[in-house]
Scaffold this motif. Structure first.
Motif, short mmCIF file in Angstrom:
data_model
loop_
_atom_site.label_atom_id
_atom_site.label_comp_id
_atom_site.label_asym_id
_atom_site.label_seq_id
_atom_site.Cartn_x
_atom_site.Cartn_y
_atom_site.Cartn_z
N ASN A 178 -11.69 59.32 -82.73
CA ASN A 178 -12.57 58.90 -81.78
C ASN A 178 -11.52 57.73 -81.21
O ASN A 178 -12.44 57.35 -80.03
CB ASN A 178 -13.75 58.97 -81.93
N ARG A 237 -9.12 55.92 -72.94
CA ARG A 237 -10.14 56.18 -71.69
C ARG A 237 -10.77 54.33 -71.30
O ARG A 237 -10.04 54.34 -70.42
CB ARG A 237 -11.73 56.62 -71.88
N ARG A 264 -8.76 58.44 -78.75
CA ARG A 264 -9.59 58.99 -77.69
C ARG A 264 -10.24 57.63 -76.28
O ARG A 264 -10.67 57.68 -75.21
CB ARG A 264 -10.54 59.92 -77.68
N CYS A 265 -11.53 57.10 -77.03
CA CYS A 265 -12.29 55.90 -76.22
C CYS A 265 -11.11 55.34 -76.10
O CYS A 265 -11.32 54.61 -75.06
CB CYS A 265 -13.28 55.12 -77.10
N PRO A 292 -2.04 60.42 -77.50
CA PRO A 292 -3.90 60.35 -77.02
C PRO A 292 -3.96 60.77 -75.33
O PRO A 292 -3.09 60.33 -74.64
CB PRO A 292 -4.89 59.19 -77.46
N ARG A 293 -4.60 61.96 -74.81
CA ARG A 293 -4.46 61.54 -73.01
C ARG A 293 -6.12 62.05 -72.78
O ARG A 293 -6.57 62.76 -73.76
CB ARG A 293 -3.73 62.92 -73.01
N LEU A 294 -6.20 62.07 -71.65
CA LEU A 294 -7.58 62.65 -71.00
C LEU A 294 -7.37 64.07 -70.73
O LEU A 294 -6.45 64.37 -70.24
CB LEU A 294 -7.40 61.24 -70.10
N PRO A 295 -8.51 64.15 -70.93
CA PRO A 295 -8.74 66.00 -71.05
C PRO A 295 -8.10 65.74 -69.08
O PRO A 295 -8.84 65.07 -68.26
CB PRO A 295 -9.98 66.45 -71.51
#
Length: 66
Positions: free
Chosen positions: A28, A35, A31-32, A59-62
């Motif tokens: 988590n 962003r 992901r944060c 990590p990647r943004l959707p």
């Protein structure tokens, strides 16, 4: 967030539990983090390379819904 110690990564971050102990990774948190760096204008990438205690993650943004 810290300055990366390697040239092949975009950022470095460290994650700490509430007891002050450092942990290797947090899904988590990753992901944060991606962003956060996008929202703050620190990168325009949708996927970044991040140095963590457990190694390099990406990590990647959707993708936006169409």
């Amino acid at each position: 967030m810290e300055t990366a110690s390697r040239g092949d990564v975009d950022f470095r971050y460290r994650i700490f539990n509430s007891d002050g102990g450092e942990v290797e990774q947090c899904g988590n948190g990753a992901r944060c983090f991606v962003r956060f760096v996008r929202d703050q204008g620190l990168t325009d990438k949708d996927a970044i390379r991040v140095e963590t205690l457990s190694g390099i993650i990406e990590p990647r943004l959707p993708s936006p819904a169409r």
